[in-house]
Design an enzyme around this catalytic site. Sequence first.
Site, PDB file in Angstrom:
ATOM      1  N   ARG A   1     -11.395 -31.407 -44.283  1.00 13.87           N
ATOM      2  CA  ARG A   1     -11.957 -32.538 -45.489  1.00 13.87           C
ATOM      3  C   ARG A   1     -13.210 -31.928 -46.194  1.00 13.87           C
ATOM      4  NH1 ARG A   1     -13.157 -38.721 -44.947  1.00 13.87           N
ATOM      5  NH2 ARG A   1     -10.794 -38.705 -45.072  1.00 13.87           N
TER       6      ARG A   1
ATOM      7  N   HIS B   1      -5.755 -36.821 -51.667  1.00 13.07           N
ATOM      8  CA  HIS B   1      -5.617 -37.449 -50.179  1.00 13.07           C
ATOM      9  C   HIS B   1      -4.139 -37.612 -49.763  1.00 13.07           C
ATOM     10  CE1 HIS B   1      -7.238 -38.881 -46.494  1.00 13.07           C
ATOM     11  NE2 HIS B   1      -7.749 -40.136 -46.969  1.00 13.07           N
TER      12      HIS B   1
ATOM     13  N   GLN C   1      -3.305 -39.821 -46.577  1.00 18.55           N
ATOM     14  CA  GLN C   1      -3.223 -41.355 -46.751  1.00 18.55           C
ATOM     15  C   GLN C   1      -2.151 -41.920 -47.608  1.00 18.55           C
ATOM     16  OE1 GLN C   1      -6.014 -43.442 -45.988  1.00 18.55           O
ATOM     17  NE2 GLN C   1      -4.598 -44.888 -46.757  1.00 18.55           N
TER      18      GLN C   1
ATOM     19  N   ASP D   1      -9.275 -48.959 -54.068  1.00 25.36           N
ATOM     20  CA  ASP D   1     -10.241 -48.126 -53.391  1.00 25.36           C
ATOM     21  C   ASP D   1     -11.594 -48.254 -53.812  1.00 25.36           C
ATOM     22  OD1 ASP D   1     -11.152 -45.977 -51.722  1.00 25.36           O
ATOM     23  OD2 ASP D   1     -10.463 -44.494 -53.101  1.00 25.36           O
TER      24      ASP D   1
ATOM     25  N   CYS E   1      -7.159 -48.037 -48.871  1.00 23.97           N
ATOM     26  CA  CYS E   1      -7.256 -46.795 -48.074  1.00 23.97           C
ATOM     27  C   CYS E   1      -8.586 -46.947 -47.001  1.00 23.97           C
ATOM     28  CB  CYS E   1      -7.270 -45.503 -48.726  1.00 23.97           C
ATOM     29  SG  CYS E   1      -8.826 -45.482 -49.907  1.00 23.97           S
TER      30      CYS E   1
ATOM     31  N   ARG F   1      -1.774 -44.135 -40.545  1.00 24.13           N
ATOM     32  CA  ARG F   1      -2.361 -42.566 -40.885  1.00 24.13           C
ATOM     33  C   ARG F   1      -1.888 -41.781 -39.604  1.00 24.13           C
ATOM     34  NH1 ARG F   1      -6.801 -41.814 -43.860  1.00 24.13           N
ATOM     35  NH2 ARG F   1      -6.353 -39.816 -43.202  1.00 24.13           N
TER      36      ARG F   1
HETATM   37  N1   CP Z   1      -9.128 -43.638 -45.576  1.00 21.43           N
HETATM   38  C1   CP Z   1      -9.857 -42.843 -44.940  1.00 21.43           C
HETATM   39  O1   CP Z   1      -9.476 -41.562 -44.969  1.00 21.43           O
HETATM   40  O2   CP Z   1     -10.677 -43.229 -44.042  1.00 21.43           O
HETATM   41  P1   CP Z   1     -12.095 -42.091 -43.526  1.00 21.43           P
HETATM   42  O3   CP Z   1     -12.710 -41.590 -44.749  1.00 21.43           O
HETATM   43  O4   CP Z   1     -12.458 -43.025 -42.819  1.00 21.43           O
HETATM   44  O5   CP Z   1     -11.390 -41.043 -42.982  1.00 21.43           O
HETATM   45  N1  NVA Z   2     -11.931 -42.137 -52.770  1.00 20.39           N
HETATM   46  C1  NVA Z   2     -12.543 -42.385 -51.483  1.00 20.39           C
HETATM   47  C2  NVA Z   2     -11.432 -42.484 -50.528  1.00 20.39           C
HETATM   48  C3  NVA Z   2     -12.258 -42.472 -49.104  1.00 20.39           C
HETATM   49  C4  NVA Z   2     -11.050 -42.416 -48.172  1.00 20.39           C
HETATM   50  C5  NVA Z   2     -13.396 -40.888 -51.542  1.00 20.39           C
HETATM   51  O1  NVA Z   2     -13.244 -40.034 -51.674  1.00 20.39           O
HETATM   52  O2  NVA Z   2     -14.610 -41.315 -50.946  1.00 20.39           O
END
Ligand code: CP
Ligand code: NVA
Length: 307
Positions: free
Chosen positions: A101, A128, A131, A222, A261, A289
Amino acid sequence: MHQDLLTFIDWTSEEAKRLLDFALDLKAHPDKYGKTLAGKSVVAIFEKPSLRTRVSFDIGIHKLGGHMVYVDSRGSELKKREDPIDIGANVAQWADAIVARVFSHNTLEALANGAEIPVINALCDLYHPCQALADYISMREHLGGIKGKTLAYIGDGNNVTHSLLILGVLLGCHQIVVTPKGHEIDQSIRDKVTQLAMAEDVGVQFLNDIDELSSCDVIYTDTWLSMGDNTPLETIKASFMPYQVNRALMEKTKAQFAMHCQPAHRDLEITGEVMDSPQSLLMAQANNRLHAQNAILSYLLNENLQF
Ligand code: CP
Ligand code: NVA
């Protein structure tokens, strides 16, 4: 056969459909897959916080017989110590896959260039994909199918939007994206998705005016401020408030389900009322997930796996 899962953009629709079917089989028959990652180790590098992704990867890998090592690069600032290409090359000496990440998609590409093991995108600035796979599994389970259905994404055009568009088009799901002016999706991804949609004969529409959204099967939203975006909430609240997913919007569009998400901000991008309603798929998405990621890991780490 793909080496990494960074975006889904290089997948065929056939491959995407097979992966989704495989994820459903893996979910339905966990006993069949309990040794898929036996003796394998996965290194998870996180530059940003996470609840769902981190925990579902860790528990999911355990359920497949493997082992996850979590590397918190926020604490140790890995990138300041060495280049991501060298991090990838080193981790590949011990591990069988990398989950990452990161702030920048370039970091994932550098990790993948350095590592001769699969790299899985656990969220970056642009995508993502894990997701999106979980989301379409959830749609398939609750709507009975994906092809020919319409998903309307409302709010900030971001990493989640991009992955929903790419995978959705591959799976035959029509897409409507409604964003306030100035918060549209990335132009080059929009161009690629538009091309892909034409080739797949799937409808894709981009709107700014929420009043133009008449009907859809599913509404998805989101956060208005993604991780790393330090814009004060007050600055964007006025322009985003008309895009809130609430009961009135659900009724007007006749959407069967609401999706997010998460993390979600109650009564900002979505009302608590919709989150807690029977139309909410939020917990189904969170649940899936794990199954989505286990399917991805099993696919990337087993050349001989038939699906
Ligand atoms: N949706 C998602 O990726 O959640 P987190 O940021 O908690 O991993
Ligand atoms: N768009 C959001 C998604 C979190 C899972 C972010 O990048 O923070």
